[in-house]
Design an enzyme around this catalytic site. Structure first.
Site, PDB file in Angstrom:
ATOM      1  N   LYS A  37      -5.971  -8.542   3.266  1.00  0.00           N
ATOM      2  CA  LYS A  37      -5.876  -9.141   1.924  1.00  0.00           C
ATOM      3  C   LYS A  37      -4.431  -9.490   1.567  1.00  0.00           C
ATOM      4  O   LYS A  37      -4.157 -10.570   1.062  1.00  0.00           O
ATOM      5  CB  LYS A  37      -6.414  -8.187   0.843  1.00  0.00           C
TER       6      LYS A  37
ATOM      7  N   ARG B  82     -10.603  -2.000  -8.256  1.00  0.00           N
ATOM      8  CA  ARG B  82     -11.112  -1.155  -7.183  1.00  0.00           C
ATOM      9  C   ARG B  82     -12.240  -0.270  -7.659  1.00  0.00           C
ATOM     10  O   ARG B  82     -12.841   0.436  -6.840  1.00  0.00           O
ATOM     11  CB  ARG B  82      -9.984  -0.262  -6.662  1.00  0.00           C
TER      12      ARG B  82
ATOM     13  N   ARG C  55      -6.780  -1.563  13.150  1.00  0.00           N
ATOM     14  CA  ARG C  55      -5.731  -2.385  12.550  1.00  0.00           C
ATOM     15  C   ARG C  55      -4.740  -1.555  11.738  1.00  0.00           C
ATOM     16  O   ARG C  55      -3.537  -1.770  11.800  1.00  0.00           O
ATOM     17  CB  ARG C  55      -6.357  -3.364  11.543  1.00  0.00           C
TER      18      ARG C  55
ATOM     19  N   ARG D  73       4.308   3.118   5.946  1.00  0.00           N
ATOM     20  CA  ARG D  73       3.467   3.583   4.852  1.00  0.00           C
ATOM     21  C   ARG D  73       2.934   4.975   5.150  1.00  0.00           C
ATOM     22  O   ARG D  73       2.362   5.214   6.210  1.00  0.00           O
ATOM     23  CB  ARG D  73       2.281   2.623   4.640  1.00  0.00           C
TER      24      ARG D  73
ATOM     25  N   ARG E 271      -9.524   6.566   2.677  1.00  0.00           N
ATOM     26  CA  ARG E 271      -9.463   5.250   2.044  1.00  0.00           C
ATOM     27  C   ARG E 271     -10.735   4.448   2.288  1.00  0.00           C
ATOM     28  O   ARG E 271     -11.214   3.744   1.403  1.00  0.00           O
ATOM     29  CB  ARG E 271      -8.225   4.486   2.539  1.00  0.00           C
TER      30      ARG E 271
HETATM   31  P1  AMP Z   1      -3.182  -0.917  -1.070  1.00  0.00           P
HETATM   32  O1  AMP Z   1      -1.781  -1.307  -0.784  1.00  0.00           O
HETATM   33  O2  AMP Z   1      -3.925  -1.930  -1.893  1.00  0.00           O
HETATM   34  O3  AMP Z   1      -3.945  -0.515   0.161  1.00  0.00           O
HETATM   35  O4  AMP Z   1      -3.108   0.387  -1.995  1.00  0.00           O
HETATM   36  C1  AMP Z   1      -2.482   1.576  -1.542  1.00  0.00           C
HETATM   37  C2  AMP Z   1      -2.862   2.757  -2.421  1.00  0.00           C
HETATM   38  O5  AMP Z   1      -2.419   2.514  -3.766  1.00  0.00           O
HETATM   39  C3  AMP Z   1      -4.345   3.040  -2.544  1.00  0.00           C
HETATM   40  O6  AMP Z   1      -4.850   3.800  -1.467  1.00  0.00           O
HETATM   41  C4  AMP Z   1      -4.385   3.791  -3.867  1.00  0.00           C
HETATM   42  O7  AMP Z   1      -3.905   5.109  -3.712  1.00  0.00           O
HETATM   43  C5  AMP Z   1      -3.357   3.030  -4.701  1.00  0.00           C
HETATM   44  N1  AMP Z   1      -3.961   1.881  -5.419  1.00  0.00           N
HETATM   45  C6  AMP Z   1      -3.702   0.566  -5.229  1.00  0.00           C
HETATM   46  N2  AMP Z   1      -4.419  -0.203  -6.059  1.00  0.00           N
HETATM   47  C7  AMP Z   1      -5.159   0.657  -6.815  1.00  0.00           C
HETATM   48  C8  AMP Z   1      -6.125   0.477  -7.840  1.00  0.00           C
HETATM   49  N3  AMP Z   1      -6.484  -0.738  -8.237  1.00  0.00           N
HETATM   50  N4  AMP Z   1      -6.678   1.594  -8.378  1.00  0.00           N
HETATM   51  C9  AMP Z   1      -6.323   2.824  -7.970  1.00  0.00           C
HETATM   52  N5  AMP Z   1      -5.449   3.068  -6.994  1.00  0.00           N
HETATM   53  C10 AMP Z   1      -4.857   1.994  -6.411  1.00  0.00           C
END
Ligand code: AMP
Length: 187
Positions: free
Chosen positions: A15, A90, A123, A133, A144
């Site tokens: 994404k 989410r 991936r 990360r 996740r």
């Molecule tokens: P991402 O970079 O989108 O994979 O997000 C990394 C982490 O940030 C996730 O595993 C959550 O811990 C937190 N996070 C990101 N977006 C959200 C959201 N919309 N709601 C809650 N937690 C979020």
């Protein structure tokens, strides 16, 4: 009015990569709530202190905090010409928070990224070698993906019922997937 396009899909589906390319090509703002939260953690803000362990464990940050952060971000001028939401909503409460501000920020399209779990795990582990990360580890990936299935996947039906979804096969060549997605922005 700021049109919102939601990129919805499991972690590791690409994404973020696609959002950056589409945003630059079509002059849209790109909001990644994950990137914003990682920045808070880095700067050790109050929000960052709450978010740190949740991010590392692969759990979601509480809805009210993320919603507040997102709505504040949407008020910036760069969002006026339209915005890609990458990683938000989410959960159902997050999606409903967008309904409440729908007259100013309507969700006009939802791109659903589809990929199987095994491919995603591969991936993310590969990405983990270079991403730095803290959540690109096997334990966190498992959480996740579970969180995605439980809390986020139901949003696909939620938006399908509104008739605004397009499904994209997210496995394959980045440029081919990009071409598929761009068709949705030229129409
Ligand atoms: P991402 O970079 O989108 O994979 O997000 C990394 C982490 O940030 C996730 O595993 C959550 O811990 C937190 N996070 C990101 N977006 C959200 C959201 N919309 N709601 C809650 N937690 C979020």
């Amino acid at each position: 009015m700021t049109h919102l396009v939601v990129f919805l899909g499991p972690p590791g589906a690409g994404k973020g990569t696609q959002a950056i390319k589409i945003a630059s090509e079509f002059n849209l703002a790109h909001i990644s709530t994950g990137d914003m939260l990682r920045q808070h953690v880095k700067e050790q803000t109050d929000l960052g202190k709450i978010a740190k362990s949740l991010l590392d464990e692969g759990k979601l940050v509480p809805d009210d905090l993320v919603i507040q952060m997102l709505i504040e971000r949407l008020s910036h001028d760069d969002c006026l010409g339209g915005t890609i939401l990458d990683g938000f909503p989410r959960t159902l409460p997050q999606a409903k928070s967008l309904e409440k501000i729908n007259d100013k920020f309507p969700v006009v399209k939802v791109i659903v990224f589809e990929a199987d779990q095994e491919e995603l795990t591969k991936r993310i582990l590969l990405r983990g070698e270079t991403s730095g990360r803290g959540d690109d580890t096997e334990d966190s990936i498992r959480v996740r993906l579970e969180v995605y299935q439980k809390d986020t996947e139901p949003l696909i039906t939620y938006y399908e019922d509104k008739g605004i979804t397009t499904k994209i096969n997210a496995v394959g060549n980045v440029d081919d997937i990009y071409k598929e997605i761009s068709k949705e922005f030229i129409k």
